[in-house]
Every structure is written in C-alpha cells, then in structure tokens.
Scaffold this motif. Structure first.
Motif, PDB file in Angstrom:
ATOM      1  N   VAL A   1     -13.787  12.097 -40.124  1.00  0.00           N
ATOM      2  CA  VAL A   1     -12.708  12.292 -41.092  1.00  0.00           C
ATOM      3  C   VAL A   1     -11.988  10.965 -41.251  1.00  0.00           C
ATOM      4  O   VAL A   1     -11.688  10.293 -40.262  1.00  0.00           O
ATOM      5  N   VAL A   2     -11.747  10.564 -42.489  1.00  0.00           N
ATOM      6  CA  VAL A   2     -11.021   9.328 -42.750  1.00  0.00           C
ATOM      7  C   VAL A   2      -9.621   9.681 -43.235  1.00  0.00           C
ATOM      8  O   VAL A   2      -9.445  10.510 -44.126  1.00  0.00           O
ATOM      9  N   PHE A   3      -8.624   9.064 -42.607  1.00  0.00           N
ATOM     10  CA  PHE A   3      -7.226   9.279 -42.961  1.00  0.00           C
ATOM     11  C   PHE A   3      -6.800   8.187 -43.931  1.00  0.00           C
ATOM     12  O   PHE A   3      -6.888   6.998 -43.615  1.00  0.00           O
ATOM     13  N   LEU A   4      -6.321   8.597 -45.106  1.00  0.00           N
ATOM     14  CA  LEU A   4      -5.858   7.661 -46.131  1.00  0.00           C
ATOM     15  C   LEU A   4      -4.335   7.750 -46.214  1.00  0.00           C
ATOM     16  O   LEU A   4      -3.782   8.771 -46.627  1.00  0.00           O
ATOM     17  N   HIS A   5      -3.673   6.675 -45.815  1.00  0.00           N
ATOM     18  CA  HIS A   5      -2.212   6.672 -45.762  1.00  0.00           C
ATOM     19  C   HIS A   5      -1.605   6.533 -47.157  1.00  0.00           C
ATOM     20  O   HIS A   5      -2.276   6.233 -48.141  1.00  0.00           O
ATOM     21  N   GLY A   6      -0.304   6.748 -47.202  1.00  0.00           N
ATOM     22  CA  GLY A   6       0.415   6.720 -48.471  1.00  0.00           C
ATOM     23  C   GLY A   6       0.925   5.348 -48.835  1.00  0.00           C
ATOM     24  O   GLY A   6       0.550   4.320 -48.302  1.00  0.00           O
ATOM     25  N   GLY A   7       1.825   5.355 -49.783  1.00  0.00           N
ATOM     26  CA  GLY A   7       2.392   4.125 -50.334  1.00  0.00           C
ATOM     27  C   GLY A   7       1.988   3.977 -51.801  1.00  0.00           C
ATOM     28  O   GLY A   7       2.551   4.659 -52.645  1.00  0.00           O
ATOM     29  N   PRO A   8       1.028   3.089 -52.115  1.00  0.00           N
ATOM     30  CA  PRO A   8       0.237   2.270 -51.196  1.00  0.00           C
ATOM     31  C   PRO A   8       1.110   1.246 -50.475  1.00  0.00           C
ATOM     32  O   PRO A   8       2.123   0.814 -51.003  1.00  0.00           O
ATOM     33  N   GLY A   9       0.701   0.936 -49.242  1.00  0.00           N
ATOM     34  CA  GLY A   9       1.408  -0.061 -48.475  1.00  0.00           C
ATOM     35  C   GLY A   9       2.038   0.452 -47.204  1.00  0.00           C
ATOM     36  O   GLY A   9       2.543  -0.334 -46.407  1.00  0.00           O
ATOM     37  N   ALA A  10       2.034   1.783 -46.987  1.00  0.00           N
ATOM     38  CA  ALA A  10       2.763   2.337 -45.847  1.00  0.00           C
ATOM     39  C   ALA A  10       2.063   2.096 -44.512  1.00  0.00           C
ATOM     40  O   ALA A  10       2.720   1.988 -43.484  1.00  0.00           O
TER      41      ALA A  10
END
Length: 323
Positions: free
Chosen positions: A37-46
């Motif tokens: 599972v790949v976790f994609l963080h928010g933001g972009p930039g966070a």
C-alpha cells in the motif's frame, strides 16, 4: 471507534533520485511480504509523518510512505523546479518499480486523493484499489472556494489573518498575490506569506480548531513547503486543466474503492466526494457526520482503518501485488 494501530518504525528507508534536482525519501514499514500500500500525503507539500504508518495492520501490509518532491524529507526542500502532477505520477511508477511491486493499493487524502486519482487514471493496471479521504478534485472552483471566496464566510476571523500579508489592491486574485511573495526574493515576506497561507489551512482543517494541527501547519519548515508547493500547483491549475479528474473516470471506474469524507469539511466541501462517487460506481462512499477535513479526527480515523482492514481481507491473496 477504531483507533490507530500501534506506533512502528520503518524497516527500510530509501533515498531515490528522480528528475534533477529531486531525491525522494521513501520508507517501508510493516511486513515486507505483505499487501503493498502506498500512502500519498496531502498538500501538496505536507510530507509524511510517523502517524501515517498507523492506518494499516502492520502484520498484513507492506506500508510504503513517499515524501513527494520538495516535501517532508525529500530534497531540495520546498523546491518548485520540475514539480508537476505528471512528475509525481512518474515518481510513483519509479518507486513502484524500484521496490519490485507489480500492483499496490493506493491510499490518499486531500491532495493525496487528487494524486491517487490522477495516478490511477494514468496507470490503472498498477492499482489494486483505492482508499481516498477528503476528496479534492482540484478544479478552479474548488481552489477558489478556499483561497478566494467561500470559506471566508465561515471563518471570517481566521480569514482576516490570511488576508493580512496582501495589500487590499491585490486581493482580487489571492493565489497570484501569494505567488508573488512565495517565489519572491524577499525572504521575510516569503516566510510571512508562507505562515499565513499554511496557518489558514491548519485552523480550518478540523471540525473544532485543534492546536496540534495548527502548530504543525504554522511550523516554519512545514509552512514553507506547504505554502510554496500548494500555491505553485494551484496557480497552474494543479496541472490538470487539460485532463480534469472526473473526465478521466472511465480509466479507474472498474477499480474497487472507498471514499471517506467529513460532512463539515470546509477545506474540501463534501460535494466533491459526491461528484466523484457519481462517476465511480465501484466506490463506497462513507460520510462521517461529525468531522471536518483532517485525517486525525476520530470519525475519519475510524472509517479509514475499517477500510484498510476490509481491503486486507479482500486482498489477502495479493501479497507483493501478485495474484
């Protein structure tokens, strides 16, 4: 209410060079032969945080956290050079191949949901399914709601602080006005703008303003990356104007998915989740009635962990993305 899984440390950490000047920080946690599972963080930039490891059963998942270009521990920090949605999609493919994964589950919230959808539309054959939270479609109207006109009517006191760095004669286009400062040579003005932009998001992300969330967004290191990269993307229509996400729905509509959204999300109003669900028949929409936008809110956390557990049961035979 389901709680986060216990805190864990990475099993492996990688520094992966991509297009110059960027080097991505990638970590793997959990079970190396588990469901990828790949976790994609928010933001972009966070960027990613240790808490992000804890939405998945570490005995069943191979948890991959990727700090996107300019974010988190990727370098150079807050860089806008060669930083587009298409670049981030290419990076995910490079990371996937580097780790020897054929297919993976994609998990993303806020901007992470945007990137997940764009990735799935480009490489649907590499996706086992998607778990998405706080849907952000990145249309011009979605950006304008939060950064120009809309959310200001709900939080006029916080909005006043967001407006403070911008002279009145520049407030007709706040994304442009902030861009002038965030890419300008005046370091003091750049940092002032970054903190005002990022703090506005941190103050409004939860149903009730949470001091810990505000502190994260207001921290100068985080604020600079969040503000510069978000503003860069939004100024350029998130590099999606030629290929809006909903217009690409036929590319990912066959995939299983979970859509989880807080009823009182002010950052990304819930209609975006309904708009996505309308074109994605295999997705299950869960509305969390007592939550805003943040992943840390108890109802959001509960729904996300239930979703990752359901996928773990469903994908039990897909270890390493095979099967």
């Amino acid at each position: 209410m389901r709680q986060l899984y216990p805190a864990i440390e990475p099993l492996l950490q990688h520094s992966i060079p991509v297009q110059a000047p960027h080097v991505l920080h990638v970590e793997e946690c959990g079970r190396l032969h588990g469901i990828p599972v790949v976790f994609l963080h928010g933001g972009p930039g966070a960027g990613c945080t240790p808490t992000h490891r804890r939405f998945f059963d570490p005995d069943r998942y191979r948890i991959i956290l990727v700090d996107q270009r300019g974010a988190g521990r990727s370098t150079p920090h807050a860089s806008l050079e060669n930083n587009t949605t298409q670049d981030l999609i290419a990076d995910l493919e490079l990371v996937r191949a580097h780790l020897g994964i054929e297919r993976w589950l994609v998990f993303g919230g806020s901007w992470g949901s945007t990137l997940a959808l764009a990735y799935a539309a480009t490489h649907p054959e590499r996706v086992l399914g998607m778990i998405l939270r706080g849907i952000f479609l990145c249309r011009d109207e979605d950006v304008a709601w939060f950064y120009q006109s809309g959310a200001d009517r709900i939080f006029p006191d916080y909005w006043a602080d967001y407006l403070a760095p911008i002279p009145e004669n520049e407030r007709g286009d706040l994304v442009l006005a902030y861009r002038r400062r965030l890419v300008g040579a005046d370091e003091l003005a750049r940092m002032q703008a970054a903190k005002a932009w990022s703090t506005w998001e941190g103050r409004t992300a939860t149903l009730r303003t949470d001091p810990a969330t505000v502190d994260f967004f207001a921290d100068p290191h985080h604020a600079l990356a969040i503000a510069r990269i978000e503003n860069h993307y939004f100024f350029h229509g998130s590099f999606l104007r030629d290929n809006p996400l909903l217009a690409q729905a036929d590319r990912f509509a066959h995939l299983e998915g979970e859509i989880i959204h807080g009823r009182y999300d002010v950052v990304c109003p819930i209609k975006q989740a309904f708009d996505l669900a309308a074109v994605w028949p295999k997705a299950r929409l869960t509305v969390v009635g007592d939550a805003g936008h943040a992943v840390s809110e108890p109802g959001i956390t509960d729904a996300l962990i239930r979703a990752t557990d359901r996928f773990a049961e469903q994908l039990g035979g897909h270890a390493n993305g095979r099967g």
